[in-house]
Scaffold this motif. Structure first.
Motif, PDB file in Angstrom:
ATOM      1  N   GLN A   6       0.828  -1.205   0.000  1.00 18.35           N
ATOM      2  CA  GLN A   6       0.000   0.000   0.000  1.00 18.35           C
ATOM      3  C   GLN A   6       0.865   1.259   0.000  1.00 18.35           C
ATOM      4  O   GLN A   6       0.579   2.218  -0.715  1.00 18.35           O
ATOM      5  CB  GLN A   6      -0.934  -0.005   1.202  1.00 18.35           C
ATOM      6  N   THR A   7       1.915   1.245   0.792  1.00 14.78           N
ATOM      7  CA  THR A   7       2.813   2.402   0.869  1.00 14.78           C
ATOM      8  C   THR A   7       3.513   2.635  -0.459  1.00 14.78           C
ATOM      9  O   THR A   7       3.608   3.776  -0.931  1.00 14.78           O
ATOM     10  CB  THR A   7       3.846   2.205   1.995  1.00 14.78           C
ATOM     11  N   LEU A   8       3.995   1.557  -1.075  1.00 18.68           N
ATOM     12  CA  LEU A   8       4.679   1.696  -2.364  1.00 18.68           C
ATOM     13  C   LEU A   8       3.735   2.222  -3.441  1.00 18.68           C
ATOM     14  O   LEU A   8       4.127   3.058  -4.258  1.00 18.68           O
ATOM     15  CB  LEU A   8       5.287   0.359  -2.787  1.00 18.68           C
ATOM     16  N   VAL A   9       2.498   1.757  -3.438  1.00 20.13           N
ATOM     17  CA  VAL A   9       1.531   2.260  -4.419  1.00 20.13           C
ATOM     18  C   VAL A   9       1.293   3.745  -4.194  1.00 20.13           C
ATOM     19  O   VAL A   9       1.272   4.532  -5.144  1.00 20.13           O
ATOM     20  CB  VAL A   9       0.200   1.462  -4.348  1.00 20.13           C
ATOM     21  N   ALA A  10       1.139   4.143  -2.941  1.00 22.29           N
ATOM     22  CA  ALA A  10       0.907   5.556  -2.630  1.00 22.29           C
ATOM     23  C   ALA A  10       2.114   6.419  -3.018  1.00 22.29           C
ATOM     24  O   ALA A  10       1.943   7.538  -3.505  1.00 22.29           O
ATOM     25  CB  ALA A  10       0.593   5.731  -1.148  1.00 22.29           C
ATOM     26  N   GLU A  11       3.313   5.902  -2.808  1.00 23.10           N
ATOM     27  CA  GLU A  11       4.525   6.684  -3.074  1.00 23.10           C
ATOM     28  C   GLU A  11       4.955   6.660  -4.534  1.00 23.10           C
ATOM     29  O   GLU A  11       5.456   7.658  -5.048  1.00 23.10           O
ATOM     30  CB  GLU A  11       5.681   6.158  -2.217  1.00 23.10           C
ATOM     31  N   HIS A  12       4.801   5.495  -5.186  1.00 26.14           N
ATOM     32  CA  HIS A  12       5.389   5.318  -6.521  1.00 26.14           C
ATOM     33  C   HIS A  12       4.403   4.839  -7.588  1.00 26.14           C
ATOM     34  O   HIS A  12       4.816   4.525  -8.703  1.00 26.14           O
ATOM     35  CB  HIS A  12       6.548   4.319  -6.447  1.00 26.14           C
ATOM     36  N   GLY A  13       3.126   4.735  -7.215  1.00 26.54           N
ATOM     37  CA  GLY A  13       2.151   4.248  -8.178  1.00 26.54           C
ATOM     38  C   GLY A  13       2.179   2.735  -8.284  1.00 26.54           C
ATOM     39  O   GLY A  13       3.005   2.060  -7.674  1.00 26.54           O
ATOM     40  N   PRO A  81      -2.191  13.718  -1.905  1.00 25.93           N
ATOM     41  CA  PRO A  81      -1.706  13.495  -3.272  1.00 25.93           C
ATOM     42  C   PRO A  81      -1.430  12.014  -3.566  1.00 25.93           C
ATOM     43  O   PRO A  81      -1.675  11.543  -4.674  1.00 25.93           O
ATOM     44  CB  PRO A  81      -0.416  14.306  -3.351  1.00 25.93           C
ATOM     45  N   GLY A  82      -0.944  11.271  -2.582  1.00 26.13           N
ATOM     46  CA  GLY A  82      -0.680   9.847  -2.778  1.00 26.13           C
ATOM     47  C   GLY A  82      -1.956   9.073  -3.050  1.00 26.13           C
ATOM     48  O   GLY A  82      -1.998   8.193  -3.914  1.00 26.13           O
ATOM     49  N   MET A  83      -3.016   9.416  -2.329  1.00 28.36           N
ATOM     50  CA  MET A  83      -4.291   8.736  -2.523  1.00 28.36           C
ATOM     51  C   MET A  83      -4.875   9.096  -3.885  1.00 28.36           C
ATOM     52  O   MET A  83      -5.399   8.242  -4.588  1.00 28.36           O
ATOM     53  CB  MET A  83      -5.266   9.106  -1.403  1.00 28.36           C
ATOM     54  N   ARG A  84      -4.781  10.369  -4.260  1.00 25.46           N
ATOM     55  CA  ARG A  84      -5.287  10.770  -5.579  1.00 25.46           C
ATOM     56  C   ARG A  84      -4.548  10.022  -6.682  1.00 25.46           C
ATOM     57  O   ARG A  84      -5.154   9.537  -7.630  1.00 25.46           O
ATOM     58  CB  ARG A  84      -5.139  12.281  -5.772  1.00 25.46           C
ATOM     59  N   GLN A  85      -3.225   9.912  -6.553  1.00 23.97           N
ATOM     60  CA  GLN A  85      -2.435   9.212  -7.571  1.00 23.97           C
ATOM     61  C   GLN A  85      -2.798   7.734  -7.612  1.00 23.97           C
ATOM     62  O   GLN A  85      -2.904   7.145  -8.682  1.00 23.97           O
ATOM     63  CB  GLN A  85      -0.935   9.382  -7.314  1.00 23.97           C
ATOM     64  N   MET A  86      -3.026   7.139  -6.439  1.00 25.65           N
ATOM     65  CA  MET A  86      -3.404   5.735  -6.401  1.00 25.65           C
ATOM     66  C   MET A  86      -4.731   5.511  -7.119  1.00 25.65           C
ATOM     67  O   MET A  86      -4.888   4.556  -7.871  1.00 25.65           O
ATOM     68  CB  MET A  86      -3.510   5.217  -4.967  1.00 25.65           C
ATOM     69  N   VAL A  87      -5.683   6.420  -6.919  1.00 21.67           N
ATOM     70  CA  VAL A  87      -6.986   6.292  -7.577  1.00 21.67           C
ATOM     71  C   VAL A  87      -6.816   6.383  -9.090  1.00 21.67           C
ATOM     72  O   VAL A  87      -7.393   5.584  -9.844  1.00 21.67           O
ATOM     73  CB  VAL A  87      -7.983   7.351  -7.050  1.00 21.67           C
ATOM     74  N   LEU A  88      -6.009   7.331  -9.552  1.00 21.98           N
ATOM     75  CA  LEU A  88      -5.776   7.459 -10.994  1.00 21.98           C
ATOM     76  C   LEU A  88      -5.080   6.218 -11.551  1.00 21.98           C
ATOM     77  O   LEU A  88      -5.451   5.719 -12.620  1.00 21.98           O
ATOM     78  CB  LEU A  88      -4.950   8.714 -11.282  1.00 21.98           C
ATOM     79  N   ASP A  89      -4.077   5.734 -10.839  1.00 25.11           N
ATOM     80  CA  ASP A  89      -3.383   4.512 -11.264  1.00 25.11           C
ATOM     81  C   ASP A  89      -4.341   3.326 -11.290  1.00 25.11           C
ATOM     82  O   ASP A  89      -4.299   2.494 -12.198  1.00 25.11           O
ATOM     83  CB  ASP A  89      -2.211   4.192 -10.334  1.00 25.11           C
ATOM     84  N   MET A  90      -5.192   3.243 -10.278  1.00 26.52           N
ATOM     85  CA  MET A  90      -6.159   2.148 -10.187  1.00 26.52           C
ATOM     86  C   MET A  90      -7.103   2.186 -11.383  1.00 26.52           C
ATOM     87  O   MET A  90      -7.389   1.156 -11.987  1.00 26.52           O
ATOM     88  CB  MET A  90      -6.932   2.241  -8.881  1.00 26.52           C
TER      89      MET A  90
END
Length: 144
Positions: A6-13, A81-90
């Motif tokens: 979860q942390t890696l997804v939030a930090e690096h997509g 910002p990490g959560m927003r990026q995760m949603v876009l990546d998802m």
């Protein structure tokens, strides 16, 4: 493993959550990861599924109060910002992977559920006329 993913997804997509990176971040061997998950994608799906957060529908006694309380609770997500990026990546990954699409659909359904409850209560209280619930949720979510 789950938290590291979860942390890696939030930090690096999503692309940053490789099995090698997860093993390094979590301090477990790759063999341990593969003992629990057949593939790195299976671990990713599980980790993201664990983030489906059940949000209670506030009940302040009015539509306006409920919506203000609801969006106040959700503001930490919109501001992260990490959560927003995760949603876009998802969203991007879900278009190519049915397992991730199922997780994304669960997240959307869970996000809509409290808004549906709020709208239905407002109809029951006579604050708004009966309207199609999906239309109401779209109307409310749009500005947020």
């Amino acid at each position: 493993m789950i938290e590291a993913t979860q942390t890696l997804v939030a930090e690096h997509g999503m692309d940053g959550a490789t099995v090698d990176a997860i093993a390094k971040r979590s301090g477990v061997a790759k063999t341990t990861i593969y003992r629990h998950f057949r593939t790195g994608n299976e671990l990713l799906v599980h980790a993201l599924d664990c983030q489906v957060e059940r949000i209670p529908a506030p009940d302040t006694g009015s539509l306006e109060g409920d919506l203000v309380a609801m969006f106040t609770m959700l503001s930490h997500i919109a501001g992260d910002p990490g959560m927003r990026q995760m949603v876009l990546d998802m969203l991007s990954a879900a278009s190519k992977d049915p397992d991730l699409a199922a997780v994304q659909e669960a997240m959307v359904a869970e996000r809509k559920r409290p808004l549906e409850e709020i709208v239905l209560r407002a109809v029951d209280r006579g604050e708004i006329p009966p309207i199609p619930i999906d239309d109401a949720v779209i109307f409310i979510e749009g500005p947020f």
